[in-house]
Design a protein around this motif. Structure first.
Motif, mmCIF file in Angstrom:
data_model
loop_
_atom_site.group_PDB
_atom_site.id
_atom_site.type_symbol
_atom_site.label_atom_id
_atom_site.label_comp_id
_atom_site.label_asym_id
_atom_site.label_seq_id
_atom_site.Cartn_x
_atom_site.Cartn_y
_atom_site.Cartn_z
ATOM 1 N N GLN A 136 0.812 -1.211 0.000
ATOM 2 C CA GLN A 136 0.000 0.000 0.000
ATOM 3 C C GLN A 136 0.849 1.265 0.000
ATOM 4 O OE1 GLN A 136 -2.731 -0.661 3.409
ATOM 5 N NE2 GLN A 136 -4.355 -0.086 2.003
ATOM 6 N N ILE A 191 1.068 0.318 -5.173
ATOM 7 C CA ILE A 191 0.612 -1.077 -5.039
ATOM 8 C C ILE A 191 0.967 -1.890 -6.273
ATOM 9 C CG2 ILE A 191 -1.251 -2.631 -4.380
ATOM 10 C CD1 ILE A 191 -2.786 -0.319 -3.228
ATOM 11 N N GLU A 206 -1.047 -5.680 -8.731
ATOM 12 C CA GLU A 206 -2.417 -5.895 -8.271
ATOM 13 C C GLU A 206 -3.073 -6.964 -9.140
ATOM 14 O OE1 GLU A 206 -3.561 -1.398 -6.629
ATOM 15 O OE2 GLU A 206 -4.755 -2.351 -8.195
ATOM 16 N N PHE A 209 -10.395 -5.870 -1.952
ATOM 17 C CA PHE A 209 -9.742 -5.289 -3.111
ATOM 18 C C PHE A 209 -8.801 -4.168 -2.674
ATOM 19 C CE2 PHE A 209 -13.233 -7.620 -5.002
ATOM 20 C CZ PHE A 209 -12.654 -8.153 -6.141
ATOM 21 N N PHE A 210 -8.322 -3.391 -3.608
ATOM 22 C CA PHE A 210 -7.136 -2.566 -3.387
ATOM 23 C C PHE A 210 -7.504 -1.125 -3.031
ATOM 24 C CE2 PHE A 210 -6.335 -5.976 -6.371
ATOM 25 C CZ PHE A 210 -5.307 -6.653 -5.712
ATOM 26 N N THR A 211 -7.052 -0.697 -1.862
ATOM 27 C CA THR A 211 -7.348 0.651 -1.384
ATOM 28 C C THR A 211 -6.052 1.371 -1.024
ATOM 29 O OG1 THR A 211 -7.599 -0.176 0.887
ATOM 30 C CG2 THR A 211 -9.610 0.020 -0.451
ATOM 31 N N SER A 213 -11.794 -0.400 -7.191
ATOM 32 C CA SER A 213 -11.194 -1.507 -7.933
ATOM 33 C C SER A 213 -12.242 -2.070 -8.892
ATOM 34 C CB SER A 213 -10.722 -2.608 -6.975
ATOM 35 O OG SER A 213 -9.664 -2.157 -6.166
ATOM 36 N N GLN A 254 -8.036 3.036 -9.352
ATOM 37 C CA GLN A 254 -7.348 1.937 -10.017
ATOM 38 C C GLN A 254 -7.125 2.237 -11.493
ATOM 39 O OE1 GLN A 254 -9.163 -2.076 -10.349
ATOM 40 N NE2 GLN A 254 -7.439 -2.801 -9.133
ATOM 41 N N TYR A 303 -1.845 -6.723 -14.985
ATOM 42 C CA TYR A 303 -1.816 -6.257 -13.596
ATOM 43 C C TYR A 303 -2.252 -4.795 -13.520
ATOM 44 C CZ TYR A 303 0.763 -10.428 -12.138
ATOM 45 O OH TYR A 303 1.136 -11.718 -11.871
ATOM 46 N N ASN A 326 -2.778 1.324 -8.240
ATOM 47 C CA ASN A 326 -3.571 2.462 -7.798
ATOM 48 C C ASN A 326 -2.848 3.728 -8.218
ATOM 49 O OD1 ASN A 326 -5.379 0.716 -6.611
ATOM 50 N ND2 ASN A 326 -5.484 1.842 -4.681
#
Length: 507
Positions: A57, A82, A85, A93-95, A180, A211, A242, A245
Protein backbone atom coordinates in the motif's frame (compact mmCIF):
# COMPACT_ATOMS: atom_id res chain seq x y z
CA UNK A 1 20.64 -14.05 -28.25
CA UNK A 2 19.22 -10.95 -29.87
CA UNK A 3 15.81 -9.98 -31.07
CA UNK A 4 14.81 -7.30 -33.57
CA UNK A 5 13.50 -3.92 -32.44
CA UNK A 6 13.23 -0.69 -34.38
CA UNK A 7 14.17 2.96 -34.12
CA UNK A 8 12.67 5.30 -36.68
CA UNK A 9 12.12 2.39 -39.02
CA UNK A 10 15.72 1.19 -39.09
CA UNK A 11 16.69 -2.29 -37.93
CA UNK A 12 17.91 -2.49 -34.34
CA UNK A 13 19.39 -5.23 -32.23
CA UNK A 14 18.17 -6.06 -28.75
CA UNK A 15 19.52 -7.93 -25.78
CA UNK A 16 16.31 -8.26 -24.18
CA UNK A 17 15.07 -9.36 -20.99
CA UNK A 18 18.44 -9.53 -19.46
CA UNK A 19 18.46 -5.94 -18.65
CA UNK A 20 15.07 -4.94 -19.10
CA UNK A 21 14.88 -3.75 -15.62
CA UNK A 22 18.29 -2.41 -15.92
CA UNK A 23 17.04 0.55 -17.37
CA UNK A 24 17.12 3.46 -15.22
CA UNK A 25 20.45 2.44 -14.22
CA UNK A 26 21.45 5.59 -15.69
CA UNK A 27 19.45 7.52 -13.34
CA UNK A 28 20.57 6.94 -9.92
CA UNK A 29 22.24 8.50 -6.90
CA UNK A 30 20.44 9.00 -3.77
CA UNK A 31 19.72 9.36 -0.11
CA UNK A 32 18.88 11.58 2.80
CA UNK A 33 15.94 12.28 5.06
CA UNK A 34 13.09 14.54 4.11
CA UNK A 35 12.14 17.21 6.60
CA UNK A 36 8.66 18.43 5.98
CA UNK A 37 6.07 19.72 8.36
CA UNK A 38 3.54 18.50 9.39
CA UNK A 39 5.43 15.20 9.34
CA UNK A 40 9.04 14.19 9.27
CA UNK A 41 10.45 11.66 6.84
CA UNK A 42 12.39 8.06 7.51
CA UNK A 43 12.75 3.69 5.68
CA UNK A 44 10.50 2.22 -5.43
CA UNK A 45 9.10 0.91 -8.07
CA UNK A 46 7.99 -2.70 -8.22
CA UNK A 47 9.11 -4.48 -5.02
CA UNK A 48 12.56 -2.92 -5.27
CA UNK A 49 13.69 -2.82 -1.64
CA UNK A 50 13.51 -5.35 1.23
CA UNK A 51 11.33 -3.35 3.61
CA UNK A 52 8.88 -1.80 1.15
CA UNK A 53 8.29 -5.10 -0.67
CA UNK A 54 6.23 -6.20 2.34
CA UNK A 55 4.18 -2.98 2.39
CA UNK A 56 2.48 -2.73 -1.02
CA UNK A 57 0.00 0.00 0.00
CA UNK A 58 2.96 2.32 0.57
CA UNK A 59 5.11 1.19 -2.36
CA UNK A 60 5.30 3.74 -5.18
CA UNK A 61 5.86 1.85 -8.43
CA UNK A 62 6.41 4.60 -11.04
CA UNK A 63 6.31 8.36 -11.62
CA UNK A 64 5.49 10.07 -14.92
CA UNK A 65 5.69 13.80 -15.70
CA UNK A 66 4.91 15.38 -19.07
CA UNK A 67 3.41 18.43 -20.70
CA UNK A 68 -0.26 17.51 -21.25
CA UNK A 69 -0.71 16.63 -24.96
CA UNK A 70 -4.26 18.01 -25.17
CA UNK A 71 -3.65 20.97 -22.81
CA UNK A 72 -0.08 22.17 -23.45
CA UNK A 73 -0.35 24.98 -20.91
CA UNK A 74 -0.57 22.33 -18.18
CA UNK A 75 1.72 19.66 -16.77
CA UNK A 76 0.50 16.19 -15.79
CA UNK A 77 2.12 14.08 -13.07
CA UNK A 78 1.10 10.45 -12.55
CA UNK A 79 2.31 8.44 -9.57
CA UNK A 80 1.35 4.81 -9.02
CA UNK A 81 1.23 2.60 -5.93
CA UNK A 82 0.61 -1.08 -5.04
CA UNK A 83 2.59 -3.20 -7.50
CA UNK A 84 1.25 -6.35 -9.14
CA UNK A 85 -2.42 -5.89 -8.27
CA UNK A 86 -4.04 -9.18 -9.29
CA UNK A 87 -7.41 -7.99 -10.68
CA UNK A 88 -9.32 -10.85 -9.06
CA UNK A 89 -7.76 -10.25 -5.65
CA UNK A 90 -11.00 -9.97 -3.70
CA UNK A 91 -12.95 -9.89 -1.55
CA UNK A 92 -10.54 -7.33 -0.05
CA UNK A 93 -9.74 -5.29 -3.11
CA UNK A 94 -7.14 -2.57 -3.39
CA UNK A 95 -7.35 0.65 -1.38
CA UNK A 96 -5.02 3.50 -0.55
CA UNK A 97 -3.92 3.44 3.08
CA UNK A 98 -5.54 5.74 5.62
CA UNK A 99 -2.27 5.67 7.58
CA UNK A 100 -0.20 7.27 4.84
CA UNK A 101 0.63 10.58 3.23
CA UNK A 102 1.06 10.23 -0.54
CA UNK A 103 3.17 13.11 -1.84
CA UNK A 104 4.13 14.58 -5.21
CA UNK A 105 7.14 16.85 -4.67
CA UNK A 106 8.45 19.59 -6.94
CA UNK A 107 11.87 21.24 -7.03
CA UNK A 108 11.47 24.56 -8.85
CA UNK A 109 15.08 25.79 -8.86
CA UNK A 110 17.32 22.74 -9.17
CA UNK A 111 18.72 22.83 -5.64
CA UNK A 112 17.52 19.25 -4.85
CA UNK A 113 15.00 20.56 -2.30
CA UNK A 114 11.23 20.49 -2.66
CA UNK A 115 9.51 23.85 -3.08
CA UNK A 116 5.99 22.47 -3.58
CA UNK A 117 4.37 19.38 -2.06
CA UNK A 118 0.97 18.08 -3.20
CA UNK A 119 -0.19 15.77 -0.41
CA UNK A 120 -2.99 13.20 -0.82
CA UNK A 121 -4.59 11.65 2.28
CA UNK A 122 -7.39 9.09 2.17
CA UNK A 123 -10.45 8.10 4.18
CA UNK A 124 -12.30 4.78 3.92
CA UNK A 125 -15.97 4.07 4.69
CA UNK A 126 -17.86 0.77 4.92
CA UNK A 127 -21.65 0.84 4.55
CA UNK A 128 -22.33 -2.71 5.72
CA UNK A 129 -19.79 -4.64 7.77
CA UNK A 130 -22.11 -7.65 8.05
CA UNK A 131 -21.22 -8.81 4.53
CA UNK A 132 -17.98 -9.98 2.98
CA UNK A 133 -18.83 -8.23 -0.31
CA UNK A 134 -16.92 -5.25 -1.71
CA UNK A 135 -20.16 -4.34 -3.49
CA UNK A 136 -23.61 -5.68 -2.69
CA UNK A 137 -25.07 -5.17 -6.17
CA UNK A 138 -24.42 -3.55 -9.53
CA UNK A 139 -22.42 -0.34 -9.11
CA UNK A 140 -23.47 2.37 -11.55
CA UNK A 141 -22.01 5.48 -9.87
CA UNK A 142 -19.45 6.35 -7.23
CA UNK A 143 -22.18 7.20 -4.74
CA UNK A 144 -24.14 4.03 -5.54
CA UNK A 145 -25.46 2.50 -2.28
CA UNK A 146 -24.34 -0.91 -3.62
CA UNK A 147 -20.67 0.14 -3.49
CA UNK A 148 -19.99 -1.09 0.02
CA UNK A 149 -16.37 0.07 0.41
CA UNK A 150 -15.68 3.65 -0.66
CA UNK A 151 -12.75 6.02 -0.38
CA UNK A 152 -12.39 9.78 -0.57
CA UNK A 153 -9.32 11.99 -0.35
CA UNK A 154 -8.09 15.49 0.40
CA UNK A 155 -5.28 17.37 -1.34
CA UNK A 156 -3.15 19.87 0.54
CA UNK A 157 -0.57 22.05 -1.20
CA UNK A 158 2.48 23.02 0.87
CA UNK A 159 4.82 25.77 -0.26
CA UNK A 160 8.28 25.62 1.26
CA UNK A 161 11.40 27.70 1.61
CA UNK A 162 14.60 26.00 2.73
CA UNK A 163 12.45 22.91 3.38
CA UNK A 164 10.26 24.76 5.84
CA UNK A 165 6.55 25.15 5.23
CA UNK A 166 5.58 28.77 4.58
CA UNK A 167 1.98 28.16 3.49
CA UNK A 168 -0.64 25.42 3.28
CA UNK A 169 -3.66 25.45 0.95
CA UNK A 170 -6.53 22.97 0.80
CA UNK A 171 -6.96 22.19 -2.90
CA UNK A 172 -9.62 19.49 -2.61
CA UNK A 173 -11.77 17.94 0.09
CA UNK A 174 -13.63 14.59 0.10
CA UNK A 175 -13.08 13.75 -3.56
CA UNK A 176 -14.25 10.29 -4.69
CA UNK A 177 -11.71 7.56 -5.44
CA UNK A 178 -12.48 5.25 -8.37
CA UNK A 179 -12.93 1.70 -6.98
CA UNK A 180 -11.19 -1.51 -7.93
CA UNK A 181 -12.69 -3.00 -11.08
CA UNK A 182 -14.37 -6.06 -9.58
CA UNK A 183 -15.84 -7.29 -12.88
CA UNK A 184 -18.52 -6.73 -15.47
CA UNK A 185 -21.34 -8.09 -13.31
CA UNK A 186 -20.50 -5.69 -10.51
CA UNK A 187 -19.33 -2.73 -12.60
CA UNK A 188 -20.62 -3.09 -16.18
CA UNK A 189 -19.44 0.44 -17.10
CA UNK A 190 -16.18 1.07 -15.29
CA UNK A 191 -15.24 3.88 -17.67
CA UNK A 192 -18.19 5.87 -16.33
CA UNK A 193 -16.96 5.34 -12.77
CA UNK A 194 -13.45 6.41 -13.79
CA UNK A 195 -14.78 9.54 -15.50
CA UNK A 196 -16.80 10.44 -12.40
CA UNK A 197 -13.61 10.28 -10.34
CA UNK A 198 -11.94 13.03 -12.41
CA UNK A 199 -12.29 16.25 -10.42
CA UNK A 200 -11.36 19.83 -11.28
CA UNK A 201 -10.66 22.12 -8.36
CA UNK A 202 -11.54 25.80 -8.10
CA UNK A 203 -7.86 26.62 -8.54
CA UNK A 204 -7.69 24.98 -11.97
CA UNK A 205 -5.99 21.79 -10.79
CA UNK A 206 -7.45 18.52 -12.11
CA UNK A 207 -7.06 15.31 -10.14
CA UNK A 208 -7.82 11.59 -10.27
CA UNK A 209 -7.22 8.80 -7.80
CA UNK A 210 -8.20 5.19 -8.32
CA UNK A 211 -7.35 1.94 -10.02
CA UNK A 212 -5.71 1.85 -13.46
CA UNK A 213 -3.87 -0.53 -15.72
CA UNK A 214 -0.17 -0.61 -14.82
CA UNK A 215 1.28 1.56 -17.62
CA UNK A 216 4.85 0.31 -17.26
CA UNK A 217 5.83 -2.17 -19.97
CA UNK A 218 8.92 -4.36 -19.71
CA UNK A 219 10.21 -7.90 -19.49
CA UNK A 220 11.14 -8.54 -15.87
CA UNK A 221 12.80 -11.84 -16.62
CA UNK A 222 16.01 -9.88 -16.13
CA UNK A 223 16.12 -11.19 -12.57
CA UNK A 224 16.48 -14.72 -13.93
CA UNK A 225 19.60 -13.83 -15.90
CA UNK A 226 22.03 -15.65 -13.64
CA UNK A 227 20.37 -18.96 -14.53
CA UNK A 228 22.24 -19.41 -17.76
CA UNK A 229 21.51 -16.16 -19.60
CA UNK A 230 18.87 -17.82 -21.76
CA UNK A 231 16.99 -15.11 -23.68
CA UNK A 232 14.51 -17.39 -25.44
CA UNK A 233 11.61 -15.76 -23.59
CA UNK A 234 12.47 -12.23 -24.67
CA UNK A 235 9.61 -9.85 -25.35
CA UNK A 236 7.08 -10.86 -22.70
CA UNK A 237 5.44 -7.90 -20.96
CA UNK A 238 5.63 -9.10 -17.37
CA UNK A 239 3.18 -6.48 -16.09
CA UNK A 240 0.47 -7.29 -18.64
CA UNK A 241 -2.87 -7.81 -16.91
CA UNK A 242 -1.82 -6.26 -13.60
CA UNK A 243 -3.27 -3.06 -12.15
CA UNK A 244 -2.01 -0.31 -9.86
CA UNK A 245 -3.57 2.46 -7.80
CA UNK A 246 -2.93 5.76 -9.57
CA UNK A 247 -2.81 9.37 -8.50
CA UNK A 248 -2.91 11.77 -11.45
CA UNK A 249 -2.51 15.51 -11.09
CA UNK A 250 -2.77 18.14 -13.81
CA UNK A 251 -1.54 21.61 -12.89
CA UNK A 252 -1.24 24.82 -14.92
CA UNK A 253 2.46 24.91 -15.76
CA UNK A 254 2.68 28.57 -14.75
CA UNK A 255 1.71 27.53 -11.21
CA UNK A 256 4.26 24.73 -11.12
CA UNK A 257 7.44 26.48 -12.31
CA UNK A 258 9.61 29.06 -10.61
CA UNK A 259 9.15 31.60 -13.41
CA UNK A 260 8.67 31.90 -17.16
CA UNK A 261 12.44 32.26 -17.45
CA UNK A 262 13.04 29.06 -15.42
CA UNK A 263 10.53 26.49 -16.78
CA UNK A 264 12.42 23.36 -15.65
CA UNK A 265 11.12 21.43 -12.64
CA UNK A 266 12.26 18.32 -10.82
CA UNK A 267 9.57 15.88 -9.69
CA UNK A 268 9.49 12.85 -7.41
CA UNK A 269 7.02 11.13 -5.11
CA UNK A 270 7.21 9.85 -1.54
CA UNK A 271 5.07 7.90 0.89
CA UNK A 272 5.08 8.59 4.61
CA UNK A 273 3.60 6.01 6.99
CA UNK A 274 2.42 6.78 10.49
CA UNK A 275 4.20 4.90 13.27
CA UNK A 276 3.14 3.75 16.72
CA UNK A 277 4.33 7.09 18.09
CA UNK A 278 1.96 9.00 15.80
CA UNK A 279 4.79 10.40 13.67
CA UNK A 280 4.97 10.01 9.88
CA UNK A 281 8.15 8.57 8.43
CA UNK A 282 9.10 8.25 4.78
CA UNK A 283 9.10 4.65 3.57
CA UNK A 284 9.13 5.04 -0.22
CA UNK A 285 10.66 7.44 -2.72
CA UNK A 286 10.62 7.42 -6.51
CA UNK A 287 11.70 9.74 -9.31
CA UNK A 288 13.63 8.12 -12.14
CA UNK A 289 12.31 4.66 -13.08
CA UNK A 290 13.82 1.49 -11.59
CA UNK A 291 16.72 3.26 -9.95
CA UNK A 292 16.42 1.43 -6.67
CA UNK A 293 15.96 -1.98 -8.29
CA UNK A 294 19.02 -2.10 -10.47
CA UNK A 295 21.46 0.66 -9.56
CA UNK A 296 21.44 0.57 -5.78
CA UNK A 297 22.90 -2.52 -4.09
CA UNK A 298 20.79 -4.30 -1.49
CA UNK A 299 22.56 -2.56 1.36
CA UNK A 300 21.47 0.89 0.12
CA UNK A 301 17.90 0.22 -0.99
CA UNK A 302 16.02 0.88 2.25
CA UNK A 303 18.24 3.88 2.96
CA UNK A 304 17.38 5.32 -0.46
CA UNK A 305 13.65 4.96 0.18
CA UNK A 306 14.02 6.96 3.38
CA UNK A 307 16.17 9.64 1.76
CA UNK A 308 15.88 13.03 0.12
CA UNK A 309 17.44 14.19 -3.17
CA UNK A 310 19.45 16.79 -1.24
CA UNK A 311 21.53 13.93 0.23
CA UNK A 312 22.04 11.97 -2.98
CA UNK A 313 25.79 12.48 -3.08
CA UNK A 314 26.23 9.57 -0.66
CA UNK A 315 25.23 7.16 -3.42
CA UNK A 316 27.16 8.75 -6.26
CA UNK A 317 29.48 5.76 -6.59
CA UNK A 318 26.50 3.57 -7.53
CA UNK A 319 26.15 5.73 -10.65
CA UNK A 320 29.78 6.35 -11.56
CA UNK A 321 30.69 2.67 -11.05
CA UNK A 322 27.43 0.85 -11.92
CA UNK A 323 27.13 -2.91 -11.47
CA UNK A 324 24.88 -3.57 -14.43
CA UNK A 325 27.34 -3.06 -17.32
CA UNK A 326 29.76 -5.41 -15.58
CA UNK A 327 27.10 -8.11 -15.36
CA UNK A 328 26.28 -7.66 -19.04
CA UNK A 329 29.94 -7.99 -19.95
CA UNK A 330 30.36 -11.13 -17.82
CA UNK A 331 27.30 -12.89 -19.20
CA UNK A 332 26.96 -11.56 -22.75
CA UNK A 333 30.55 -10.46 -23.50
CA UNK A 334 29.51 -6.89 -24.38
CA UNK A 335 32.33 -4.61 -23.13
CA UNK A 336 31.39 -2.30 -20.29
CA UNK A 337 32.14 1.42 -20.82
CA UNK A 338 35.08 2.85 -18.93
CA UNK A 339 34.57 4.29 -15.47
CA UNK A 340 33.90 6.69 -13.86
CA UNK A 341 30.58 7.09 -15.70
CA UNK A 342 30.33 10.86 -15.69
CA UNK A 343 28.02 10.63 -18.71
CA UNK A 344 25.38 9.04 -16.47
CA UNK A 345 25.79 11.77 -13.88
CA UNK A 346 25.39 14.50 -16.51
CA UNK A 347 22.28 13.04 -18.13
CA UNK A 348 20.42 11.41 -15.28
CA UNK A 349 21.38 13.43 -12.21
CA UNK A 350 21.66 16.90 -13.67
CA UNK A 351 19.44 16.87 -16.74
CA UNK A 352 20.56 17.26 -20.35
CA UNK A 353 22.38 20.54 -20.82
CA UNK A 354 20.37 22.88 -23.01
CA UNK A 355 17.24 20.74 -22.62
CA UNK A 356 16.16 20.04 -19.05
CA UNK A 357 19.12 21.03 -16.88
CA UNK A 358 18.30 23.84 -14.44
CA UNK A 359 20.85 26.61 -13.88
CA UNK A 360 23.18 25.98 -10.90
CA UNK A 361 21.79 22.46 -10.63
CA UNK A 362 22.60 20.23 -7.67
CA UNK A 363 23.01 16.63 -8.94
CA UNK A 364 20.21 14.48 -7.55
CA UNK A 365 17.81 11.74 -8.57
CA UNK A 366 14.48 13.16 -9.78
CA UNK A 367 12.52 13.43 -13.01
CA UNK A 368 13.44 16.75 -14.67
CA UNK A 369 10.94 18.27 -17.09
CA UNK A 370 11.22 21.36 -19.27
CA UNK A 371 7.61 22.55 -19.30
CA UNK A 372 8.23 25.03 -22.11
CA UNK A 373 8.73 22.28 -24.70
CA UNK A 374 5.38 21.60 -26.31
CA UNK A 375 4.22 18.02 -26.90
CA UNK A 376 4.56 16.37 -30.27
CA UNK A 377 1.66 14.71 -32.06
CA UNK A 378 3.84 11.71 -32.90
CA UNK A 379 5.92 10.76 -29.85
CA UNK A 380 8.86 8.44 -30.40
CA UNK A 381 9.29 5.67 -27.88
CA UNK A 382 13.05 6.29 -27.52
CA UNK A 383 12.52 9.95 -26.68
CA UNK A 384 15.61 12.16 -26.69
CA UNK A 385 17.81 9.35 -28.05
CA UNK A 386 15.71 9.42 -31.21
CA UNK A 387 15.51 13.21 -31.49
CA UNK A 388 12.19 13.59 -29.66
CA UNK A 389 13.02 16.15 -26.98
CA UNK A 390 9.55 15.91 -25.44
CA UNK A 391 10.34 12.43 -24.12
CA UNK A 392 12.46 10.65 -21.53
CA UNK A 393 14.76 11.65 -19.91
CA UNK A 394 13.02 15.02 -20.35
CA UNK A 395 10.27 13.99 -17.97
CA UNK A 396 8.60 10.69 -18.72
CA UNK A 397 5.56 10.03 -20.90
CA UNK A 398 3.41 6.93 -20.61
CA UNK A 399 4.59 5.73 -24.04
CA UNK A 400 8.33 6.23 -23.43
CA UNK A 401 10.29 2.98 -23.57
CA UNK A 402 12.48 3.77 -20.57
CA UNK A 403 13.95 0.27 -20.46
CA UNK A 404 15.49 0.52 -23.92
CA UNK A 405 16.51 4.16 -23.49
CA UNK A 406 18.24 3.70 -20.17
CA UNK A 407 19.84 0.40 -21.13
CA UNK A 408 21.37 1.91 -24.25
CA UNK A 409 22.70 4.89 -22.30
CA UNK A 410 24.09 2.68 -19.54
CA UNK A 411 25.88 0.61 -22.17
CA UNK A 412 27.59 3.70 -23.59
CA UNK A 413 25.32 5.17 -26.26
CA UNK A 414 26.56 8.64 -25.31
CA UNK A 415 30.26 7.75 -25.00
CA UNK A 416 31.12 6.38 -28.42
CA UNK A 417 29.58 2.97 -27.84
CA UNK A 418 26.37 3.05 -29.93
CA UNK A 419 24.12 0.05 -29.32
CA UNK A 420 20.58 -1.16 -29.89
CA UNK A 421 19.94 -3.02 -26.67
CA UNK A 422 16.43 -3.49 -25.33
CA UNK A 423 13.95 -5.94 -23.89
CA UNK A 424 11.79 -6.38 -27.03
CA UNK A 425 8.73 -4.96 -25.25
CA UNK A 426 8.08 -1.69 -27.06
CA UNK A 427 4.60 -0.67 -25.97
CA UNK A 428 1.97 -1.21 -23.31
CA UNK A 429 -0.58 -3.99 -23.69
CA UNK A 430 -3.43 -1.47 -23.29
CA UNK A 431 -3.92 1.81 -25.10
CA UNK A 432 -3.52 5.04 -23.21
CA UNK A 433 -6.14 7.78 -23.24
CA UNK A 434 -5.94 11.04 -25.17
CA UNK A 435 -7.20 13.09 -22.25
CA UNK A 436 -6.70 13.22 -18.49
CA UNK A 437 -5.96 10.98 -16.63
CA UNK A 438 -4.46 9.25 -19.71
CA UNK A 439 -3.85 5.89 -17.97
CA UNK A 440 -5.54 2.78 -19.32
CA UNK A 441 -8.63 1.27 -17.74
CA UNK A 442 -7.84 -1.46 -15.21
CA UNK A 443 -8.27 -5.11 -16.06
CA UNK A 444 -11.48 -6.46 -14.53
CA UNK A 445 -11.28 -8.95 -11.70
CA UNK A 446 -13.97 -11.15 -13.20
CA UNK A 447 -13.56 -11.91 -16.89
CA UNK A 448 -15.89 -14.90 -17.28
CA UNK A 449 -18.46 -15.61 -19.95
CA UNK A 450 -21.94 -14.13 -19.93
CA UNK A 451 -24.97 -16.41 -19.97
CA UNK A 452 -27.32 -16.08 -22.92
CA UNK A 453 -30.94 -15.77 -22.00
CA UNK A 454 -32.77 -13.84 -19.31
CA UNK A 455 -34.36 -16.38 -17.05
CA UNK A 456 -33.37 -17.95 -13.78
CA UNK A 457 -33.29 -21.37 -15.44
CA UNK A 458 -30.89 -20.24 -18.20
CA UNK A 459 -28.41 -19.02 -15.59
CA UNK A 460 -28.90 -22.13 -13.48
CA UNK A 461 -28.47 -24.38 -16.49
CA UNK A 462 -25.29 -22.67 -17.69
CA UNK A 463 -23.66 -22.82 -14.28
CA UNK A 464 -24.86 -26.32 -13.54
CA UNK A 465 -23.18 -27.78 -16.62
CA UNK A 466 -19.92 -26.17 -15.63
CA UNK A 467 -19.55 -27.64 -12.15
CA UNK A 468 -18.77 -31.09 -10.98
CA UNK A 469 -21.95 -33.11 -10.66
CA UNK A 470 -23.86 -31.08 -13.23
CA UNK A 471 -27.06 -29.16 -12.69
CA UNK A 472 -28.13 -31.36 -9.79
CA UNK A 473 -25.57 -29.54 -7.63
CA UNK A 474 -27.00 -26.15 -8.51
CA UNK A 475 -29.84 -24.86 -6.36
CA UNK A 476 -31.73 -21.58 -6.66
CA UNK A 477 -31.81 -19.95 -3.22
CA UNK A 478 -33.39 -16.60 -4.01
CA UNK A 479 -34.41 -14.65 -7.10
CA UNK A 480 -36.38 -11.63 -8.22
CA UNK A 481 -38.26 -11.19 -11.49
CA UNK A 482 -38.55 -8.35 -13.95
CA UNK A 483 -36.11 -6.20 -15.93
CA UNK A 484 -33.56 -6.18 -13.11
CA UNK A 485 -33.88 -9.84 -12.22
CA UNK A 486 -31.30 -11.04 -9.74
CA UNK A 487 -30.70 -14.08 -7.64
CA UNK A 488 -28.42 -16.22 -5.54
CA UNK A 489 -27.46 -19.75 -6.57
CA UNK A 490 -25.89 -22.54 -4.56
CA UNK A 491 -23.27 -24.04 -6.85
CA UNK A 492 -21.36 -27.08 -5.72
CA UNK A 493 -21.45 -25.90 -2.12
CA UNK A 494 -20.65 -22.24 -2.91
CA UNK A 495 -22.85 -19.17 -3.33
CA UNK A 496 -23.01 -17.30 -6.64
CA UNK A 497 -24.79 -13.99 -7.08
CA UNK A 498 -26.16 -13.10 -10.52
CA UNK A 499 -28.05 -10.23 -12.05
CA UNK A 500 -29.78 -9.72 -15.38
CA UNK A 501 -28.89 -6.66 -17.47
CA UNK A 502 -29.66 -5.94 -21.13
CA UNK A 503 -31.19 -9.36 -21.72
CA UNK A 504 -28.12 -11.17 -20.41
CA UNK A 505 -27.41 -12.63 -17.02
CA UNK A 506 -24.09 -11.77 -15.40
CA UNK A 507 -22.54 -13.79 -12.60
Amino acid sequence: MTTPTSRSGSGRRSIASLICASLAAGGLAAAGVTVLEPGAASASSHREAPLISGQPQFDNTDVYAFVSPDKPDTTTVIANWIPFEEPAGGPNFFTFSEDAQYDIRVDQDGDAREDLVFRYTFDTKTKNDKTFLYNTGVVESLDDPDLNITQTYDIDLFKLKNRRVVSKTKLADDVWVAPSNVGKASMPNFRKLRDEAVYKTASGVTTYAGQADDPFFLDLRVFDLLYGGDLSEVGRDTLKGYNVNSIALQVPSAALVQSKDQPIVGIWSTTQRVGADGQYRQVSRLGMPLVNEVVNPIGDKDKFNASSPSDDAQFLKNVTEPELPKLIEAIYKIPAPKEPRNDLVDVFLKGVEGLNQPPRVTPSEQLRLNTSIKPTKKPKRLGVLDGDNQGFPNGRRLTDDVIDIALQVVEGELVDAPNDLGDAVNKNDKKFGHSFPYVGLPTAGSRGKTVKGNTTNSVRSAIGTGVEGGSDDTTLIAASAGAGAAGVLLVGGGLLWWRRRNDRAYY
